[in-house]
Design an enzyme around this catalytic site. Structure first.
Site, short mmCIF file in Angstrom:
data_model
loop_
_atom_site.label_atom_id
_atom_site.label_comp_id
_atom_site.label_asym_id
_atom_site.label_seq_id
_atom_site.Cartn_x
_atom_site.Cartn_y
_atom_site.Cartn_z
N ILE A 15 -20.87 1.33 71.46
CA ILE A 15 -19.42 1.45 71.20
C ILE A 15 -18.62 1.27 72.49
O ILE A 15 -17.58 0.61 72.51
CB ILE A 15 -19.09 2.81 70.53
CG1 ILE A 15 -19.96 3.00 69.27
CG2 ILE A 15 -17.62 2.86 70.15
CD1 ILE A 15 -19.82 4.37 68.61
N THR A 128 -18.45 13.23 66.96
CA THR A 128 -19.05 12.54 65.81
C THR A 128 -18.87 13.35 64.53
O THR A 128 -18.73 14.58 64.58
CB THR A 128 -20.56 12.31 66.07
OG1 THR A 128 -21.20 11.94 64.84
CG2 THR A 128 -21.26 13.56 66.60
N ASP A 129 -18.89 12.65 63.40
CA ASP A 129 -18.81 13.35 62.10
C ASP A 129 -20.02 14.26 61.89
O ASP A 129 -19.97 15.17 61.06
CB ASP A 129 -18.68 12.35 60.93
CG ASP A 129 -19.87 11.41 60.75
OD1 ASP A 129 -20.77 11.39 61.60
OD2 ASP A 129 -19.89 10.70 59.73
N GLU A 130 -21.10 14.00 62.64
CA GLU A 130 -22.33 14.76 62.40
C GLU A 130 -22.20 16.23 62.80
O GLU A 130 -23.02 17.05 62.42
CB GLU A 130 -23.51 14.10 63.13
CG GLU A 130 -23.66 12.65 62.67
CD GLU A 130 -24.97 11.99 63.03
OE1 GLU A 130 -25.96 12.69 63.26
OE2 GLU A 130 -25.00 10.75 63.07
N TYR A 152 -29.36 16.53 68.08
CA TYR A 152 -28.31 15.59 68.51
C TYR A 152 -26.94 16.13 68.13
O TYR A 152 -26.05 16.29 68.98
CB TYR A 152 -28.52 14.20 67.89
CG TYR A 152 -27.27 13.34 67.92
CD1 TYR A 152 -26.73 12.88 69.12
CD2 TYR A 152 -26.59 13.00 66.73
CE1 TYR A 152 -25.57 12.11 69.15
CE2 TYR A 152 -25.43 12.24 66.75
CZ TYR A 152 -24.93 11.80 67.96
OH TYR A 152 -23.76 11.04 67.99
N LYS A 156 -23.80 17.52 70.47
CA LYS A 156 -22.46 16.91 70.40
C LYS A 156 -21.41 17.97 70.04
O LYS A 156 -20.28 17.93 70.54
CB LYS A 156 -22.43 15.78 69.36
CG LYS A 156 -23.19 14.53 69.76
CD LYS A 156 -22.62 13.81 70.97
CE LYS A 156 -21.26 13.20 70.72
NZ LYS A 156 -20.77 12.44 71.90
N ASN A 251 -28.38 4.67 51.74
CA ASN A 251 -29.18 3.81 52.62
C ASN A 251 -29.85 2.67 51.86
O ASN A 251 -29.98 1.56 52.38
CB ASN A 251 -30.24 4.63 53.35
CG ASN A 251 -29.62 5.61 54.33
OD1 ASN A 251 -28.49 5.41 54.79
ND2 ASN A 251 -30.35 6.67 54.65
P1 NAD Z 1 -25.42 4.34 72.75
O1 NAD Z 1 -26.66 5.17 72.73
O2 NAD Z 1 -25.46 2.93 72.30
O3 NAD Z 1 -24.80 4.33 74.23
C1 NAD Z 1 -24.77 5.48 75.04
C2 NAD Z 1 -24.48 5.00 76.47
O4 NAD Z 1 -24.40 6.17 77.31
C3 NAD Z 1 -25.58 4.12 77.06
O5 NAD Z 1 -25.01 3.02 77.73
C4 NAD Z 1 -26.31 5.04 78.05
O6 NAD Z 1 -26.89 4.35 79.14
C5 NAD Z 1 -25.16 5.94 78.49
N1 NAD Z 1 -25.62 7.24 78.99
C6 NAD Z 1 -26.52 8.09 78.41
N2 NAD Z 1 -26.68 9.18 79.17
C7 NAD Z 1 -25.84 9.03 80.24
C8 NAD Z 1 -25.54 9.84 81.37
N3 NAD Z 1 -26.14 11.03 81.55
N4 NAD Z 1 -24.63 9.39 82.25
C9 NAD Z 1 -24.03 8.19 82.09
N5 NAD Z 1 -24.28 7.38 81.05
C10 NAD Z 1 -25.17 7.80 80.13
O7 NAD Z 1 -24.36 5.18 71.90
P2 NAD Z 1 -23.17 4.67 70.97
O8 NAD Z 1 -23.69 4.45 69.61
O9 NAD Z 1 -22.41 3.61 71.67
O10 NAD Z 1 -22.30 6.01 70.92
C11 NAD Z 1 -21.30 6.24 71.90
C12 NAD Z 1 -20.66 7.59 71.64
O11 NAD Z 1 -20.10 7.62 70.34
C13 NAD Z 1 -21.65 8.75 71.70
O12 NAD Z 1 -21.02 9.83 72.34
C14 NAD Z 1 -21.94 9.07 70.24
O13 NAD Z 1 -22.25 10.43 70.08
C15 NAD Z 1 -20.60 8.72 69.60
N6 NAD Z 1 -20.66 8.29 68.19
C16 NAD Z 1 -21.51 7.28 67.82
C17 NAD Z 1 -21.50 6.84 66.50
C18 NAD Z 1 -22.40 5.72 66.05
O14 NAD Z 1 -22.49 5.46 64.84
N7 NAD Z 1 -23.06 4.99 66.94
C19 NAD Z 1 -20.65 7.45 65.56
C20 NAD Z 1 -19.79 8.48 65.99
C21 NAD Z 1 -19.80 8.87 67.31
P1 TYD Z 2 -29.20 6.21 61.95
O1 TYD Z 2 -28.78 4.79 62.13
O2 TYD Z 2 -30.30 6.76 62.77
O3 TYD Z 2 -27.87 7.09 62.09
P2 TYD Z 2 -27.64 8.68 61.79
O4 TYD Z 2 -28.92 9.34 61.58
O5 TYD Z 2 -26.99 9.11 63.05
O6 TYD Z 2 -26.74 8.71 60.60
O7 TYD Z 2 -29.60 6.42 60.42
C1 TYD Z 2 -28.71 6.14 59.36
C2 TYD Z 2 -29.38 6.53 58.08
O8 TYD Z 2 -30.51 5.67 57.86
C3 TYD Z 2 -29.95 7.95 58.10
O9 TYD Z 2 -29.78 8.53 56.80
C4 TYD Z 2 -31.43 7.76 58.39
C5 TYD Z 2 -31.73 6.41 57.76
N1 TYD Z 2 -32.78 5.62 58.43
C6 TYD Z 2 -33.87 5.13 57.70
O10 TYD Z 2 -33.97 5.33 56.48
N2 TYD Z 2 -34.83 4.42 58.36
C7 TYD Z 2 -34.74 4.18 59.71
O11 TYD Z 2 -35.68 3.53 60.28
C8 TYD Z 2 -33.62 4.68 60.45
C9 TYD Z 2 -33.51 4.45 61.92
C10 TYD Z 2 -32.66 5.39 59.76
#
Ligand code: NAD
Ligand code: TYD
Length: 341
Positions: A15, A128-130, A152, A156, A251
């Protein structure tokens, strides 16, 4: 015209890198400092196009390291800090939570302390919504109690509430966002959508957890980036904003859609043991943000088709990640990142 300085932490991830691209597309005058530790999930290649842009500075470093964080505040005097840095994969947190506690809680503390010391305009904590946990029916509002169900989401929730406490205690100018599951380009291929798309491309099985009926609300990453910027400019200090995609899917529906878009057989679906402590359903009520003036602009069907196509077109991006080759590559090419003067 003066230029705003953004300190984006975790900007080499999924993101964060989309958000940095968004900033350079939106503003003619902007400076972005990207502080990222480059864990397995951080990939500076995501921002290769900005490599020679003097207004983009990449610094390899840890948000838990107060020395580097303080030096960045001193040298660049950021106006805004947007904290994306986190350990972000639930399955990994179930295996070993230590890095999650460190980065998602202690790292937030270090950033908040630097903000207290040096000051800035806005501190946005990407939560996060989680943090609300699972909900069988209906949707969580920002007032709903937090009940995170895995390491996780618990880490958060800690970072989320610590951020609020610095508003309440020290009047720091913070805002907290809680978004639903994102999808789009540059997502590490361990999360559901990129894992299944890339496995399907290689005719590998798609490991679907449990009965496949867990529900997630899907938000296109570009809508998320726009929402963050909107909240930064229009949100009220100390407030939380839910950011929902408005596309709740089981899913199994996502899995079938991926296979249909890729013209691959359903026989690739492989039911596997359920994730332990697997949250059944996430659902957000985003009316607070809608009232403020933000709505998602991308339709799920179109954005999903584009996302699948992006992974099809960018095999050179994800193949090295899946093979582990990339880790060696970036250690060689990004040993320290740009150093501070
Ligand atoms: P990601 O895992 O793709 O990226 C995380 C980044 O943080 C990486 O570039 C990693 O190198 C960096 N990082 C990790 N530990 C670090 C540290 N100690 N110091 C500096 N950099 C560090 O994650 P993402 O999916 O891009 O998520 C970004 C943020 O959004 C997170 O805080 C996550 O909780 C939140 N979020 C993600 C989602 C989703 O669906 N991906 C949804 C809601 C919120
Ligand atoms: P994920 O992308 O890990 O996001 P989150 O757990 O943070 O929502 O998983 C999304 C959904 O997909 C979750 O219900 C778990 C499921 N999932 C599978 O069924 N198989 C997989 O290999 C993964 C990675 C996730």
């Amino acid at each position: 015209m003066s230029r705003n300085v953004y300190l984006v932490t975790g900007g080499a991830g999924f993101i964060g890198s989309n958000y940095i691209h968004y900033l350079f597309e939106k503003y003619a005058q902007v400076k972005v400092i990207n502080l990222d530790k480059l864990t397995y999930a951080g990939n500076p290649e995501n921002l290769n196009d900005l490599k020679n842009n003097p207004d983009y500075v990449f610094i390899k470093g840890d948000i838990c390291d107060s020395t580097i964080v303080n030096r960045i505040f001193e040298e660049f005097k950021p106006d805004y800090l947007i904290n994306f840095a986190a350990e972000s994969h639930v399955d990994r947190s179930i295996g070993d939570a230590e890095d999650f506690i460190r980065t998602d809680m202690y790292g937030v503390y270090v950033l908040l302390e630097a903000t207290r010391k040096y000051g800035l305009e806005r501190f946005i904590q990407i939560s996060t919504d989680e943090v609300y946990g699972s909900i069988e029916s209906g949707s969580f509002t920002e007032e709903s109690p937090l009940k995170p169900g895995n390491p996780y989401s618990a880490s958060k929730a800690g970072g989320d509430r610590l951020t609020y406490s610095y508003f309440n205690t020290y009047q720091l100018p913070v805002i907290i966002t809680r978004a639903s599951n994102n999808y789009g380009p540059y997502q590490y291929p361990e999360k559901l959508i990129p894992l299944f798309v890339t496995n399907a491309m290689e005719d590998k099985s798609l490991p679907l957890y449990g009965d496949g009926k867990n529900v997630r609300d899907w938000l296109y990453v570009k809508d998320h980036c726009k929402a963050i910027e909107f909240v930064l400019k229009n949100g009220e200090l100390g407030e939380v904003y839910n950011i929902a995609g408005g596309s709740e899917k089981e899913n199994i529906e996502i899995t079938r859609l991926i296979l249909e878009l890729m013209d691959k057989p359903e026989s690739l679906i492989k039911p596997v043991a359920d994730r332990i402590g697997h949250d059944r359903r996430y659902s957000l009520d985003s009316s607070k943000l809608h009232q403020l003036g933000w709505q998602p602009q991308h339709s799920f069907d179109v954005a999903m088709r584009e996302t699948v196509q992006w992974y099809v077109d960018h095999q050179d991006w994800w193949k090295p990640l899946k093979s582990g080759e990339y880790l060696e590559y970036y250690k060689k090419h990004y040993p320290e990142g740009k150093s501070l003067t």
